[in-house]
Design a protein around this motif. Structure first.
Motif, mmCIF file in Angstrom:
data_model
loop_
_atom_site.group_PDB
_atom_site.id
_atom_site.type_symbol
_atom_site.label_atom_id
_atom_site.label_comp_id
_atom_site.label_asym_id
_atom_site.label_seq_id
_atom_site.Cartn_x
_atom_site.Cartn_y
_atom_site.Cartn_z
ATOM 1 N N GLY A 168 26.697 -6.846 -10.337
ATOM 2 C CA GLY A 168 25.562 -7.718 -10.593
ATOM 3 C C GLY A 168 24.237 -6.993 -10.430
ATOM 4 O O GLY A 168 24.174 -5.804 -10.100
ATOM 5 N N ARG A 169 23.149 -7.729 -10.666
ATOM 6 C CA ARG A 169 21.822 -7.132 -10.616
ATOM 7 C C ARG A 169 21.435 -6.692 -9.202
ATOM 8 O O ARG A 169 20.680 -5.741 -9.039
ATOM 9 C CB ARG A 169 20.792 -8.110 -11.174
ATOM 10 C CG ARG A 169 20.961 -8.422 -12.658
ATOM 11 C CD ARG A 169 20.886 -7.153 -13.498
ATOM 12 N NE ARG A 169 20.956 -7.446 -14.914
ATOM 13 C CZ ARG A 169 19.898 -7.619 -15.687
ATOM 14 N NH1 ARG A 169 18.687 -7.535 -15.169
ATOM 15 N NH2 ARG A 169 20.048 -7.861 -16.969
ATOM 16 N N LEU A 192 12.971 -11.710 -9.081
ATOM 17 C CA LEU A 192 13.584 -12.944 -9.568
ATOM 18 C C LEU A 192 12.466 -13.810 -10.138
ATOM 19 O O LEU A 192 11.769 -14.509 -9.396
ATOM 20 C CB LEU A 192 14.331 -13.656 -8.431
ATOM 21 C CG LEU A 192 15.421 -12.834 -7.734
ATOM 22 C CD1 LEU A 192 16.061 -13.638 -6.619
ATOM 23 C CD2 LEU A 192 16.470 -12.362 -8.743
ATOM 24 N N ASP A 193 12.303 -13.733 -11.458
ATOM 25 C CA ASP A 193 11.245 -14.487 -12.127
ATOM 26 C C ASP A 193 11.723 -15.911 -12.381
ATOM 27 O O ASP A 193 12.918 -16.154 -12.561
ATOM 28 C CB ASP A 193 10.886 -13.792 -13.437
ATOM 29 C CG ASP A 193 9.498 -14.160 -13.916
ATOM 30 O OD1 ASP A 193 8.817 -14.938 -13.219
ATOM 31 O OD2 ASP A 193 9.091 -13.680 -14.989
ATOM 32 N N PHE A 224 13.894 -0.733 -10.378
ATOM 33 C CA PHE A 224 13.189 -2.026 -10.384
ATOM 34 C C PHE A 224 13.920 -2.897 -11.393
ATOM 35 O O PHE A 224 13.936 -2.602 -12.591
ATOM 36 C CB PHE A 224 11.726 -1.855 -10.786
ATOM 37 C CG PHE A 224 10.971 -3.161 -10.890
ATOM 38 C CD1 PHE A 224 10.339 -3.701 -9.792
ATOM 39 C CD2 PHE A 224 10.912 -3.848 -12.097
ATOM 40 C CE1 PHE A 224 9.639 -4.908 -9.884
ATOM 41 C CE2 PHE A 224 10.228 -5.053 -12.205
ATOM 42 C CZ PHE A 224 9.595 -5.587 -11.087
ATOM 43 N N ILE A 225 14.552 -3.957 -10.908
ATOM 44 C CA ILE A 225 15.371 -4.827 -11.757
ATOM 45 C C ILE A 225 14.717 -6.197 -11.858
ATOM 46 O O ILE A 225 14.402 -6.815 -10.843
ATOM 47 C CB ILE A 225 16.797 -4.975 -11.197
ATOM 48 C CG1 ILE A 225 17.458 -3.606 -11.004
ATOM 49 C CG2 ILE A 225 17.646 -5.860 -12.115
ATOM 50 C CD1 ILE A 225 17.692 -2.843 -12.279
ATOM 51 N N ARG A 226 14.497 -6.655 -13.094
ATOM 52 C CA ARG A 226 13.901 -7.974 -13.314
ATOM 53 C C ARG A 226 14.948 -8.934 -13.852
ATOM 54 O O ARG A 226 15.714 -8.588 -14.754
ATOM 55 C CB ARG A 226 12.749 -7.887 -14.316
ATOM 56 C CG ARG A 226 12.152 -9.238 -14.696
ATOM 57 C CD ARG A 226 11.118 -9.079 -15.800
ATOM 58 N NE ARG A 226 10.530 -10.349 -16.197
ATOM 59 C CZ ARG A 226 11.021 -11.137 -17.156
ATOM 60 N NH1 ARG A 226 12.120 -10.781 -17.806
ATOM 61 N NH2 ARG A 226 10.421 -12.275 -17.459
ATOM 62 N N VAL A 227 14.989 -10.125 -13.297
ATOM 63 C CA VAL A 227 15.900 -11.170 -13.761
ATOM 64 C C VAL A 227 15.091 -12.429 -14.028
ATOM 65 O O VAL A 227 14.368 -12.904 -13.149
ATOM 66 C CB VAL A 227 16.996 -11.483 -12.718
ATOM 67 C CG1 VAL A 227 17.956 -12.534 -13.263
ATOM 68 C CG2 VAL A 227 17.750 -10.223 -12.336
ATOM 69 N N ASN A 228 15.182 -12.950 -15.247
ATOM 70 C CA ASN A 228 14.533 -14.214 -15.588
ATOM 71 C C ASN A 228 15.540 -15.335 -15.345
ATOM 72 O O ASN A 228 16.447 -15.556 -16.134
ATOM 73 C CB ASN A 228 14.083 -14.207 -17.053
ATOM 74 C CG ASN A 228 13.254 -15.439 -17.397
ATOM 75 O OD1 ASN A 228 13.337 -16.467 -16.722
ATOM 76 N ND2 ASN A 228 12.463 -15.346 -18.445
ATOM 77 N N GLU A 277 25.567 -13.014 -12.959
ATOM 78 C CA GLU A 277 24.512 -12.077 -13.349
ATOM 79 C C GLU A 277 23.873 -11.445 -12.107
ATOM 80 O O GLU A 277 23.598 -10.240 -12.086
ATOM 81 C CB GLU A 277 23.453 -12.803 -14.173
ATOM 82 C CG GLU A 277 22.376 -11.906 -14.737
ATOM 83 C CD GLU A 277 22.866 -11.009 -15.862
ATOM 84 O OE1 GLU A 277 22.221 -9.974 -16.108
ATOM 85 O OE2 GLU A 277 23.906 -11.350 -16.478
ATOM 86 N N LEU A 278 23.664 -12.237 -11.079
ATOM 87 C CA LEU A 278 22.997 -11.739 -9.887
ATOM 88 C C LEU A 278 23.931 -10.948 -8.974
ATOM 89 O O LEU A 278 23.559 -9.892 -8.459
ATOM 90 C CB LEU A 278 22.384 -12.895 -9.091
ATOM 91 C CG LEU A 278 21.199 -13.622 -9.727
ATOM 92 C CD1 LEU A 278 20.751 -14.770 -8.823
ATOM 93 C CD2 LEU A 278 20.048 -12.681 -9.996
#
Length: 373
Positions: free
Chosen positions: A234-235, A246-247, A200-204, A216-217
């Motif tokens: 990348g993520r 994708l927050d 589970f990958i979170r990106v702000n 980054e992505l």
């Protein structure tokens, strides 16, 4: 070429595994058909003096030149992991095993180098490294809650939506004010899905400079931009097989919105600085505290991307709209922080509990309870 040599060449060409024959000091004498088909090179190309630089990744040629020379000088079997250039220009990782042919006096007559494709394994290793990095970031950014706390009707309605959508691969749009626990809802969806065992990958999206968000992505290749000293996954690749959140999706730059739209449509990404698509299997969840429809209306967000994201919207209510959860939440927080402080609190005085209730506001931010001492 003698009859025995021709027969040996035919035998080597019939083997699917890549095989190269070398002199004692590592000069190429012969390569079988598997090598020629993979590289697109001819035999004269392979017999040229710049064989290594034409076949292997420049970084590996520099990094492994001395280890290869030392291995050849010792006269015993050894292994090296190289990235070999395919005929279409793409590099793949290979494990090359060097085995000597020696005479009765243990002198090396020939070296036989055989190559095994290990690109999938190396990509898995890189993805694991990225997952570990993301996990450390998650730990550093630990949420105030370890689980969703509450039993109000509005929260139960949200959890019913989670239970409904989790087993599917549908894209989820989580809406709610800051502090309502959108990430907790995303994690709940992931944990109840068939992808729960994966990352589970979170990106702000709001916390990353716009010039770096694509890297980054989607990752980048070496030299893609100033400071890109090596290839980086990348993520999305780190989340392959799992879920990516994708927050603050409303803050995604316009050019990255186009790339994200392609991911949702084609299930492919392209690293920055590369034109080779990479297939990814990722469940996408996005979250925002903004009105995306209004952003579409004023041209700040792509309409086609919004419709791709708005497959299953979930609106997370703020705490002021689920006041029945306040006593439960207070007990949970007291117990949690008491354990951290090494204390044991068995009850909460009515006076303290009443103060929490009378401090409750009917308007304002999502976390609408405060406590003064």
């Amino acid at each position: 070429m003698s009859t025995s040599t021709l027969e040996l060449a035919e035998i080597l060409d019939a083997i699917a595994e890549s095989i190269v024959v070398l002199t004692p000091d590592g000069v190429t004498l012969y390569a079988n058909r598997a090598v020629l088909d993979y590289t697109g090179l001819t035999m004269p190309d392979l017999l040229a003096g710049d064989f290594l630089s034409r076949l292997f990744h420049p970084e590996d040629v520099v990094r492994l030149k001395d280890p290869r020379r030392v291995g050849l000088s010792h006269g015993v079997p050894f292994e090296i992991e190289w990235r070999a250039r395919r005929h279409d220009g793409q590099y793949r990782w290979f494990l090359v095993r060097y085995r000597p042919l020696v005479d009765d006096q243990s002198r090396v007559l020939r070296w036989y180098a055989t190559a095994i494709d290990i690109d999938d394994r190396k990509r898995t290793e890189e993805r694991t490294q990225n997952e570990n990095l993301a996990l450390r970031e998650d730990i550093d950014r630990a949420s105030m809650f370890e689980e969703i706390v509450g039993s109000s009707a509005s929260l139960r309605a949200v959890l019913a939506q989670v239970a409904k959508v989790a087993p599917t691969d549908a894209t989820v749009l989580i809406l709610g004010e800051t502090g309502t626990g959108k990430e907790l809802i995303a994690r709940a969806i992931h944990k109840r899905s068939r992808r729960a065992a994966k990352a589970f990958i979170r990106v702000n999206c709001a916390a990353i400079p716009q010039s770096l968000i694509a890297s980054e992505l989607f990752g980048h290749e070496k030299g893609a931009f100033t400071g890109a000293l090596q290839r980086r996954l990348g993520r999305f690749e780190a989340a392959d097989g799992g879920t990516i959140l994708l927050d603050e999706i409303a803050d995604l730059p316009a050019e990255t919105q186009v790339a994200l739209l392609r991911v949702l449509q084609e299930r492919e990404i392209e690293r920055v600085g590369s034109s080779h698509p990479i297939a990814v299997d990722v469940r996408v969840i996005v979250a925002t505290n903004q009105d995306l429809e209004a952003a579409v209306a004023r041209g700040a967000f792509r309409a086609d991307l919004f419709y791709r994201l708005n497959v299953f919207p979930i609106a997370v209510p703020p705490l002021r709209e689920r006041v029945d959860d306040v006593p439960v939440l207070v007990e949970y927080l007291v117990e949690r922080f008491a354990k951290r402080a090494g204390k044991k609190i068995t009850r909460i005085e009515k006076r303290t509990s009443a103060r929490w209730h009378c401090c409750r506001r009917t308007t304002g931010p999502a976390m609408s309870v405060s406590c003064r001492t």
